[in-house]
Design a protein around this motif. Structure first.
Motif, PDB file in Angstrom:
ATOM      1  N   SER A 155     -14.975  74.584 -51.483  1.00 37.23           N
ATOM      2  CA  SER A 155     -15.315  74.375 -52.616  1.00 37.23           C
ATOM      3  C   SER A 155     -16.686  74.955 -52.924  1.00 37.23           C
ATOM      4  N   LYS A 156     -17.392  75.338 -51.991  1.00 37.88           N
ATOM      5  CA  LYS A 156     -18.652  75.930 -52.144  1.00 37.88           C
ATOM      6  C   LYS A 156     -18.619  77.333 -52.393  1.00 37.88           C
ATOM      7  N   LEU A 157     -17.787  77.980 -52.244  1.00 38.03           N
ATOM      8  CA  LEU A 157     -17.654  79.492 -52.451  1.00 38.03           C
ATOM      9  C   LEU A 157     -17.922  79.746 -53.808  1.00 38.03           C
ATOM     10  N   HIS A 158     -18.816  80.595 -54.364  1.00 37.86           N
ATOM     11  CA  HIS A 158     -19.092  80.776 -55.658  1.00 37.86           C
ATOM     12  C   HIS A 158     -19.373  82.309 -55.486  1.00 37.86           C
ATOM     13  N   HIS A 159     -18.348  83.068 -56.191  1.00 36.34           N
ATOM     14  CA  HIS A 159     -18.577  84.445 -56.326  1.00 36.34           C
ATOM     15  C   HIS A 159     -17.561  84.845 -57.512  1.00 36.34           C
ATOM     16  N   PRO A 160     -17.925  85.705 -58.228  1.00 36.53           N
ATOM     17  CA  PRO A 160     -16.930  86.083 -59.480  1.00 36.53           C
ATOM     18  C   PRO A 160     -15.484  86.829 -58.821  1.00 36.53           C
ATOM     19  N   ASN A 161     -15.477  87.381 -57.869  1.00 34.70           N
ATOM     20  CA  ASN A 161     -14.383  87.954 -57.193  1.00 34.70           C
ATOM     21  C   ASN A 161     -13.642  87.301 -56.280  1.00 34.70           C
ATOM     22  N   VAL A 162     -13.897  85.987 -56.023  1.00 38.61           N
ATOM     23  CA  VAL A 162     -13.306  84.896 -55.234  1.00 38.61           C
ATOM     24  C   VAL A 162     -12.711  83.680 -56.191  1.00 38.61           C
ATOM     25  N   VAL A 163     -11.312  83.405 -55.986  1.00 40.32           N
ATOM     26  CA  VAL A 163     -10.708  82.458 -57.027  1.00 40.32           C
ATOM     27  C   VAL A 163     -11.412  81.052 -56.660  1.00 40.32           C
ATOM     28  N   ALA A 164     -11.685  80.414 -57.584  1.00 44.67           N
ATOM     29  CA  ALA A 164     -12.470  79.078 -57.552  1.00 44.67           C
ATOM     30  C   ALA A 164     -11.406  77.844 -57.370  1.00 44.67           C
ATOM     31  N   LEU A 165     -11.635  76.908 -56.406  1.00 38.11           N
ATOM     32  CA  LEU A 165     -11.002  75.735 -56.244  1.00 38.11           C
ATOM     33  C   LEU A 165     -11.526  74.619 -56.992  1.00 38.11           C
ATOM     34  N   LEU A 166     -10.942  74.058 -57.587  1.00 39.01           N
ATOM     35  CA  LEU A 166     -11.140  73.084 -58.607  1.00 39.01           C
ATOM     36  C   LEU A 166     -10.795  71.582 -58.299  1.00 39.01           C
ATOM     37  N   GLY A 167      -9.718  71.436 -57.475  1.00 38.16           N
ATOM     38  CA  GLY A 167      -9.535  70.149 -57.076  1.00 38.16           C
ATOM     39  C   GLY A 167      -8.396  70.163 -56.051  1.00 38.16           C
ATOM     40  N   PHE A 168      -8.133  68.808 -55.338  1.00 40.82           N
ATOM     41  CA  PHE A 168      -7.150  68.674 -54.390  1.00 40.82           C
ATOM     42  C   PHE A 168      -6.470  67.366 -54.689  1.00 40.82           C
ATOM     43  N   CYS A 169      -5.461  67.521 -53.968  1.00 42.73           N
ATOM     44  CA  CYS A 169      -4.695  66.131 -53.608  1.00 42.73           C
ATOM     45  C   CYS A 169      -4.185  65.874 -52.368  1.00 42.73           C
ATOM     46  N   ALA A 170      -4.437  64.753 -51.519  1.00 38.30           N
ATOM     47  CA  ALA A 170      -3.968  64.376 -50.334  1.00 38.30           C
ATOM     48  C   ALA A 170      -3.337  63.158 -50.254  1.00 38.30           C
ATOM     49  N   GLU A 171      -2.135  62.862 -50.558  1.00 40.70           N
ATOM     50  CA  GLU A 171      -1.260  61.538 -50.724  1.00 40.70           C
ATOM     51  C   GLU A 171       0.092  61.696 -50.042  1.00 40.70           C
ATOM     52  N   HIS A 172       0.261  60.603 -49.338  1.00 42.36           N
ATOM     53  CA  HIS A 172       1.590  60.573 -48.670  1.00 42.36           C
ATOM     54  C   HIS A 172       2.195  61.624 -47.753  1.00 42.36           C
ATOM     55  N   GLY A 173       0.997  62.043 -47.052  1.00 39.16           N
ATOM     56  CA  GLY A 173       1.461  63.090 -46.245  1.00 39.16           C
ATOM     57  C   GLY A 173       1.682  64.629 -46.728  1.00 39.16           C
ATOM     58  N   GLU A 174       1.349  64.646 -48.136  1.00 38.37           N
ATOM     59  CA  GLU A 174       1.325  66.049 -48.830  1.00 38.37           C
ATOM     60  C   GLU A 174      -0.193  66.280 -49.276  1.00 38.37           C
ATOM     61  N   LYS A 175      -0.238  67.799 -49.134  1.00 40.31           N
ATOM     62  CA  LYS A 175      -1.615  68.336 -49.260  1.00 40.31           C
ATOM     63  C   LYS A 175      -1.530  69.449 -50.381  1.00 40.31           C
ATOM     64  N   LEU A 176      -2.128  69.368 -51.612  1.00 36.38           N
ATOM     65  CA  LEU A 176      -2.126  70.293 -52.377  1.00 36.38           C
ATOM     66  C   LEU A 176      -3.623  70.838 -52.853  1.00 36.38           C
ATOM     67  N   LEU A 177      -3.857  71.881 -53.267  1.00 38.67           N
ATOM     68  CA  LEU A 177      -5.133  72.710 -53.702  1.00 38.67           C
ATOM     69  C   LEU A 177      -4.741  72.999 -55.121  1.00 38.67           C
ATOM     70  N   VAL A 178      -5.901  72.728 -55.947  1.00 42.68           N
ATOM     71  CA  VAL A 178      -5.815  73.238 -57.329  1.00 42.68           C
ATOM     72  C   VAL A 178      -6.780  74.278 -57.669  1.00 42.68           C
ATOM     73  N   TYR A 179      -6.371  75.518 -57.996  1.00 41.99           N
ATOM     74  CA  TYR A 179      -7.204  76.540 -58.220  1.00 41.99           C
ATOM     75  C   TYR A 179      -7.379  76.962 -60.068  1.00 41.99           C
ATOM     76  N   GLU A 180      -8.265  77.824 -59.945  1.00 41.64           N
ATOM     77  CA  GLU A 180      -8.057  78.388 -61.491  1.00 41.64           C
ATOM     78  C   GLU A 180      -7.010  79.176 -61.348  1.00 41.64           C
ATOM     79  N   TYR A 181      -6.670  79.543 -62.598  1.00 41.96           N
ATOM     80  CA  TYR A 181      -5.384  80.165 -63.176  1.00 41.96           C
ATOM     81  C   TYR A 181      -5.746  81.557 -63.324  1.00 41.96           C
ATOM     82  N   CYS A 182      -4.944  82.587 -62.728  1.00 41.34           N
ATOM     83  CA  CYS A 182      -5.157  84.058 -63.222  1.00 41.34           C
ATOM     84  C   CYS A 182      -3.773  84.673 -63.707  1.00 41.34           C
ATOM     85  N   GLY A 183      -4.038  85.064 -65.059  1.00 42.27           N
ATOM     86  CA  GLY A 183      -2.751  85.278 -65.892  1.00 42.27           C
ATOM     87  C   GLY A 183      -2.017  86.507 -65.451  1.00 42.27           C
TER      88      GLY A 183
END
Length: 745
Positions: free
Chosen positions: A523-551
């Motif tokens: 989440s500390k990566l800040h660069h216009p050419n690196v996709v931004a991490l916006l959030g995450f989820c860690a529940e019930h043994g599952e792990k998910l990462l939420v990023y900005e969307y590139c169309g």
């Protein structure tokens, strides 16, 4: 046959003459390797291979097809699907530095020689016509990591020769006529993750495999018998049909044990993230039927009741005896057993098909309204990520939260109608998280990392991500990669996000604590050419990462599958795309502290936004990547030569960047097995042509229609050539590449 042997001996004799007296010894390649490859060429029957000569020659300097070199030594021979015949001969041990040997999918016959190259790490002979047995001299290959002998005609027992091969990761012996029992030394393969033994005639039991760290085991269509060890049932990808396994009783802890131990392995019937709460009794499992295994619930119930009655009788007798001996004592054990019995009866009253704890993508049954399910982070070396403890109602001091969610629309939807649970409320933030009320979103949890205030990373619940992705439906699937699958998610506000759902292998790589530390770092990566991490989820043994969307998808799509976007890729646009990707790597390599090595840089990980701007994805996620051999990475066409030596540095990323530039130049994929043999690997085909202006002009993507200058083309080729230098120390840093690309704009 005698004539062929005589002819081979003649060529070997001529090779000896060349080795001791011919001027080829003054070439670039080590003379010992030249002699070894000449011997192999003779044994194969002198097939037509570009660059290969029967006597002498300089394989490294002359770029013999399929020959890989580091400095003056042959490190790899990759001739898969080259229509080779003949045999391997007895000279493989003469190679001094060969690390990879891939001769799969040919027509090579004879037996596998006993004299094998001692330095080899990846040895692929699958899809040939080898006969005889597997040689015992496998034990001499102490550096072996990958071995594929599948789909041949091998017979006999698997040799007991695996004791020294502690680094072996992948072993495939399937599709032969191997027989007998598994050798004891297989149990010493402490690094083995993939084992394929299907379609043989192997017998005996599987006990030797029970302690291996396997995540992919295929033993189908053999004659294995006996009970299946419980540990094997927990392997994520375990295929065992077509074996006469016996019906057996799997041992388990006593029926009235206290709350389950955190380190207890989950039942094989439960998916990832589930735990069994009810008192455990022996479960009768049969693998012989067509449906796999089944549970005889009535028998389990009667066994449980009998056990309860027996225990109560023994307890009462013991209490009476103790009361006579010690009149002052109190029969507390009786009270305790009554409480345990009451707790057991409450659990037994649950619906027949109810699950002891909610599956991530399965319906939830009503029940456990008298239980408190509270997630807790695990510590230590446990393989699972969450534990849930059962707490009697009498001990509860907190209130219950009733969550009502509309009935599920698809099989992936969670049905939580009238379920009384409190674990759906996000857990309190870890020590390095804090609540940021200024950036709070009414839909999302507003936990933010301790970081600059202009960006927050938020926690998502699984139920919310299911809602935003329509239960991770197929129509929202964006793509799938090494770490997992990516889905399009639409928030009620209309904002589009990308959700990366990590696969089981990536989830197992880190504990919850380590995963949160990784999220903090990325989440500390800040660069216009690196996709931004916006959030995450860690529940019930599952792990998910939420990023900005590139169309606009990925650069791979734009170059190779999306014709509309491909038309927009002019020469200047391709230079700008290369510059954006170079700046992203420059930031990771030279700005971030500590330095971040991408380790999976390729065109499929370069995203394009709505304006065709570059966003590099997966930066900082290398710790989640599963263990992949160098041969697999090289097989994708992006792997640098030093990977065969077990080394991966930032300069290896530079090499991968050079491959991406080749894709931009030629419009070809990094590897395509459908192309002619000499063109399958883009680097091997293109590098010899980079400094020939006529050949270079013929390599350029035809869709550019010559809309570029010869000078610009030459400069672009020079940058590619520097990035693809075989020795990593000769490749330039990314900052220098950025400067050179800037001069072209």
């Amino acid at each position: 046959m005698g004539y062929v042997n005589w002819q081979r001996h003649v060529w070997i004799f001529l090779g000896l003459i060349a080795f001791f007296g011919m001027p080829m010894c003054r070439g670039t390649t080590d003379p010992r390797d030249v002699f070894a490859i000449n011997s192999l060429y003779a044994a194969l029957g002198f097939p037509i291979l570009p660059g290969w000569v029967p006597i002498g020659g300089d394989p490294c300097a002359e770029h013999w097809q399929g020959v890989q070199c580091v400095n003056a030594n042959i490190t790899g021979i990759v001739l898969s699907g080259a229509n080779l015949g003949g045999e391997l001969g007895d000279g493989l041990q003469d190679f001094t530095s060969v690390i990879q040997m891939d001769l799969s999918n040919n027509h090579i016959g004879g037996s596998i020689p006993s004299n094998l190259p001692p330095t080899v790490r990846s040895f692929f002979l699958s899809g040939n016509q080898f006969t005889g047995s597997i040689p015992n001299t496998l034990s001499s290959l102490g550096q072996l990591a990958d071995l594929s002998l599948n789909d041949n005609r091998l017979t006999g027992n698997i040799p007991d020769a695996f004791q020294p091969l502690v680094g072996l990761v992948n072993l495939d012996l399937s599709g032969n006529n191997l027989s007998g029992q598994l050798p004891p030394s297989l149990g010493n393969l402490s690094s083995l993750t993939t084992l394929h033994l299907q379609n043989n005639q192997l017998t005996g039991v599987l006990n030797v495999l029970q302690d291996l760290p396997l995540n992919d085991l295929d033993i189908e269509n053999n004659s294995f018998s006996g009970p299946i060890p419980a540990n094997l049932l927990n392997i994520p990808n375990f295929r065992r049909a077509g074996n006469p396994f016996n019906t057996t009783v799997i041992p388990s802890p006593p029926a009235f044990a206290p709350s389950p131990s955190p380190s207890r392995a989950p039942s094989p019937e439960l998916t990832t993230g589930q735990r069994a709460f009810a008192p455990t009794v022996p479960i009768i499992i049969s693998d012989s039927g067509p449906g796999g295994k089944f549970l005889t619930t009535k028998r389990v119930t009667w066994i449980a009741i009998a056990g309860v009655l027996t225990f109560i009788v023994v307890a009462l007798g013991l209490c009476l005896y103790m009361s006579r001996c010690c009149k002052g004592s109190q029969p507390s054990s009786k009270i305790t057993k009554r409480h345990e019995m009451s707790e057991y009866n409450d659990l037994e009253k649950k619906p027949k098909n109810s699950e002891p704890f909610p599956k991530l993508y399965s319906p939830l049954e009503k029940g456990y309204k008298e239980a408190d399910l509270r997630p807790a982070l695990r510590h230590g070396n446990d393989h699972e990520t969450n534990s849930f403890r059962l707490k009697p109602v009498a001990e509860r001091t907190d209130f219950k939260t009733t969550v009502t969610i509309p009935e599920r629309k698809e099989d992936h939807r969670i049905d939580m109608t009238e379920l009384d649970v409190d674990f759906l409320t996000p857990p309190p933030p870890p020590p390095f998280l804090q609540v940021d009320e200024d950036t709070a979103d009414p839909i999302l949890s507003s936990l933010t990392m301790t970081r600059p205030p202009n960006r927050s990373v938020r926690t998502f619940t699984i139920s919310s991500l299911q809602e935003y992705t329509n239960s991770f439906s197929q129509e929202n699937l964006i793509g799938e990669g090494m770490l997992g699958t990516v889905y399009r998610a639409e928030l009620p506000s209309g904002k589009i996000l990308a959700v990366k759902k990590l696969n089981a292998a990536a989830c197992r790589k880190q504990s919850n604590e380590d995963f949160l530390e990784l999220v903090l770092s990325v989440s500390k990566l800040h660069h216009p050419n690196v996709v931004a991490l916006l959030g995450f989820c860690a529940e019930h043994g599952e792990k998910l990462l939420v990023y900005e969307y590139c169309g606009n998808g990925t650069l791979y799509d734009a170059l190779h599958t999306d014709d509309e976007t491909h038309k927009k890729l002019s020469w200047n646009m391709r230079i700008r795309l290369a510059l954006g990707a170079a700046r992203a790597l420059e930031y990771l390599h030279e700005v971030c502290q500590p330095t971040i090595v991408h380790k999976n840089f390729k065109s499929a990980n370069i995203l394009l936004d709505d304006e065709l701007g570059v966003r590099v994805s997966d930066g900082g996620l290398a710790p989640l990547a599963p263990s992949i051999s160098a041969s697999q990475l090289s097989g994708y066409g992006y792997g640098a030569p030093e990977l065969e030596l077990g080394s991966y540095t930032s300069q290896s990323d530079v090499y991968s960047f050079g491959v991406v530039m080749l894709e931009l130049l030629t419009g070809k994929t990094s590897y395509d097995r459908l192309r002619p043999r000499g063109e399958q690997f883009l680097v091997r085909w293109a590098v010899p042509r980079l400094h020939d202006i006529d050949a270079l002009s013929r390599m350029v993507d035809p869709s550019l229609n010559g809309a570029y200058s010869t000078k610009a083309l030459s400069r672009f080729a020079d940058i590619i050539s520097l990035c693809l230098q075989p020795e990593p120390e000769f490749r330039p840093p990314m900052s220098e590449i950025v400067e050179n690309l800037l001069l072209m704009i």
